[in-house]
Design a protein around this motif. Structure first.
Motif, PDB file in Angstrom:
ATOM      1  N   LEU A 150      57.256 -68.552 -15.982  1.00 59.69           N
ATOM      2  CA  LEU A 150      57.550 -67.871 -14.719  1.00 59.69           C
ATOM      3  C   LEU A 150      57.286 -68.891 -13.620  1.00 59.69           C
ATOM      4  N   MET A 151      58.323 -69.255 -12.863  1.00 60.99           N
ATOM      5  CA  MET A 151      58.232 -70.334 -11.889  1.00 60.99           C
ATOM      6  C   MET A 151      58.440 -69.800 -10.483  1.00 60.99           C
ATOM      7  N   ALA A 152      57.378 -69.823  -9.697  1.00 60.03           N
ATOM      8  CA  ALA A 152      57.432 -69.310  -8.329  1.00 60.03           C
ATOM      9  C   ALA A 152      56.147 -69.708  -7.614  1.00 60.03           C
TER      10      ALA A 152
ATOM     11  N   ASN B 224      59.996 -75.275  -4.351  1.00 54.98           N
ATOM     12  CA  ASN B 224      61.263 -76.014  -4.321  1.00 54.98           C
ATOM     13  C   ASN B 224      61.100 -77.488  -4.658  1.00 54.98           C
ATOM     14  N   ASP B 225      60.010 -78.107  -4.201  1.00 54.12           N
ATOM     15  CA  ASP B 225      59.823 -79.544  -4.404  1.00 54.12           C
ATOM     16  C   ASP B 225      59.630 -79.911  -5.872  1.00 54.12           C
ATOM     17  N   GLN B 226      59.066 -78.994  -6.650  1.00 50.72           N
ATOM     18  CA  GLN B 226      58.813 -79.283  -8.073  1.00 50.72           C
ATOM     19  C   GLN B 226      59.884 -78.676  -8.989  1.00 50.72           C
ATOM     20  N   LEU B 227      60.845 -77.964  -8.412  1.00 50.98           N
ATOM     21  CA  LEU B 227      61.743 -77.145  -9.217  1.00 50.98           C
ATOM     22  C   LEU B 227      62.603 -77.966 -10.175  1.00 50.98           C
ATOM     23  N   ALA B 228      63.165 -79.068  -9.720  1.00 50.34           N
ATOM     24  CA  ALA B 228      64.035 -79.880 -10.583  1.00 50.34           C
ATOM     25  C   ALA B 228      63.279 -80.375 -11.818  1.00 50.34           C
TER      26      ALA B 228
ATOM     27  N   ARG C 269      62.098 -71.311 -24.383  1.00 46.60           N
ATOM     28  CA  ARG C 269      63.192 -70.362 -24.557  1.00 46.60           C
ATOM     29  C   ARG C 269      63.820 -70.009 -23.220  1.00 46.60           C
ATOM     30  N   GLY C 270      63.035 -70.159 -22.153  1.00 46.48           N
ATOM     31  CA  GLY C 270      63.561 -69.874 -20.828  1.00 46.48           C
ATOM     32  C   GLY C 270      62.449 -69.619 -19.838  1.00 46.48           C
ATOM     33  N   SER C 271      62.811 -68.997 -18.719  1.00 50.74           N
ATOM     34  CA  SER C 271      61.834 -68.753 -17.669  1.00 50.74           C
ATOM     35  C   SER C 271      62.344 -67.685 -16.722  1.00 50.74           C
ATOM     36  N   ASN C 272      61.416 -66.935 -16.155  1.00 56.62           N
ATOM     37  CA  ASN C 272      61.726 -66.157 -14.966  1.00 56.62           C
ATOM     38  C   ASN C 272      61.595 -67.056 -13.751  1.00 56.62           C
ATOM     39  N   VAL C 273      62.298 -66.690 -12.703  1.00 54.37           N
ATOM     40  CA  VAL C 273      62.271 -67.442 -11.447  1.00 54.37           C
ATOM     41  C   VAL C 273      62.107 -66.434 -10.321  1.00 54.37           C
ATOM     42  N   SER C 274      61.164 -66.699  -9.433  1.00 57.31           N
ATOM     43  CA  SER C 274      61.024 -65.840  -8.265  1.00 57.31           C
ATOM     44  C   SER C 274      60.994 -66.708  -7.016  1.00 57.31           C
TER      45      SER C 274
END
Length: 290
Positions: free
Chosen positions: A13-15, A47-51, A63-68
């Motif tokens: 989960l990335m936020a 945003n700065d670490q997102l890439a 397997r994947g991630s949630n994004v908020s």
């Protein structure tokens, strides 16, 4: 902890901020209930670490991630494919990794529609009034239109989200059979008129949630009628001021966003695992206190 071993599959989960989220508890308990060898962890990513974080999904074979927030829009160019709803909404809250190919989905709108169905409510062919065009409002409008809602009147202030609201109306009218229109929230007479002929009113703004828990966009119970649905996407507090006004008006179906939160999570769960989340179990486990 005995579930964690050398074969455990990671989902993120990335936020930011994110440590308050109930999603890790929800998903990890669902994995445990079904005996699935997955682990769901929250990562403080802006945003700065997102890439780098998105590349890590591939590198670590997650397997994947949630994004908020604030990453729902910024992640779009970093993905390989988008679902039709995510492409229309211009936002992603779920990423699925299929052998290094990352596909973005938005499950917020699906969660909204499913939570209504769970209550035996069907708004296909009906008229909706929707306030807000942000992270929740946009996917709700898009999915409702795709699923067969006949008309959507979107109300928004002329603020940073106004352009997104204009885009939503344009897309819905061009790509679905639903008729959408955009209205100024400041025009109270227009707002009152549209509510009077609506089958459902959905507030997708943060009004009613801390620090605005004492506020509502509709303060007069006479603006509602008892045969409509009033839906507040806020679920903390459980009963918002909007809900209190609706109940005072005798509205038969008054809902908060708890069901939507659970169902959007369940939709993501199925995308990752191919299994149905045990929604009733999770609801009882996390939210059964009154």
């Amino acid at each position: 902890m005995e579930r964690i071993d050398g074969h455990t599959i990671l989902i993120g989960l990335m936020a930011t901020p994110i440590r308050h989220s109930m999603s890790p508890t929800m998903h990890n308990n669902a994995f445990a209930k079904l005996g699935l060898n997955y682990a769901y962890l929250a990562f403080e990513v802006g945003n700065d670490q997102l890439a780098d974080a998105v590349q890590a999904i591939r590198t670590l074979d997650m397997r994947g991630s949630n994004v908020s927030m604030p990453n729902k829009q910024k992640i779009l160019p970093l993905l390989d494919k988008l679902s039709p709803a995510a492409k229309m909404a211009g936002a992603v809250n779920t990423v699925v990794n299929d052998n290094g190919v990352l596909t973005g989905y938005t499950t917020d709108g699906t969660g909204f529609m499913k939570s209504l169905a769970d209550e035996g409510l069907d708004i296909r062919g009906k008229k909706m009034v929707l306030t807000g065009a942000g992270g929740a409002g946009t996917p709700i409008a898009i999915q409702a239109a795709l699923d067969g809602v006949k008309e959507i009147a979107i109300f928004n202030r002329q603020d940073a989200q106004w352009k997104q609201a204009e885009k939503n109306v344009e897309m819905i009218n061009a790509q679905t059979k639903c008729h959408a229109s955009l209205h100024h929230l400041e025009d109270r007479a227009d707002f009152k008129h549209e509510l009077a002929i609506a089958d459902i009113y959905c507030d997708s703004t943060g009004v009613g949630m801390k620090p605005l828990e004492d506020m509502t966009l509709v303060e007069d119970p006479t603006w509602f009628h008892e045969d409509m649905i009033v839906f507040d996407t806020v679920y903390a507090p459980r009963e918002t001021k909007l809900m209190k006004v609706a109940k005072e008006a005798g509205v038969k179906h008054v809902l908060n966003g708890l069901g939507m939160m659970l169902e959007q999570g369940a939709e993501a769960f199925k995308l990752w695992t191919g299994k149905e989340m045990p929604v009733e179990y999770i609801h009882q486990l996390l939210f059964n206190e009154e």
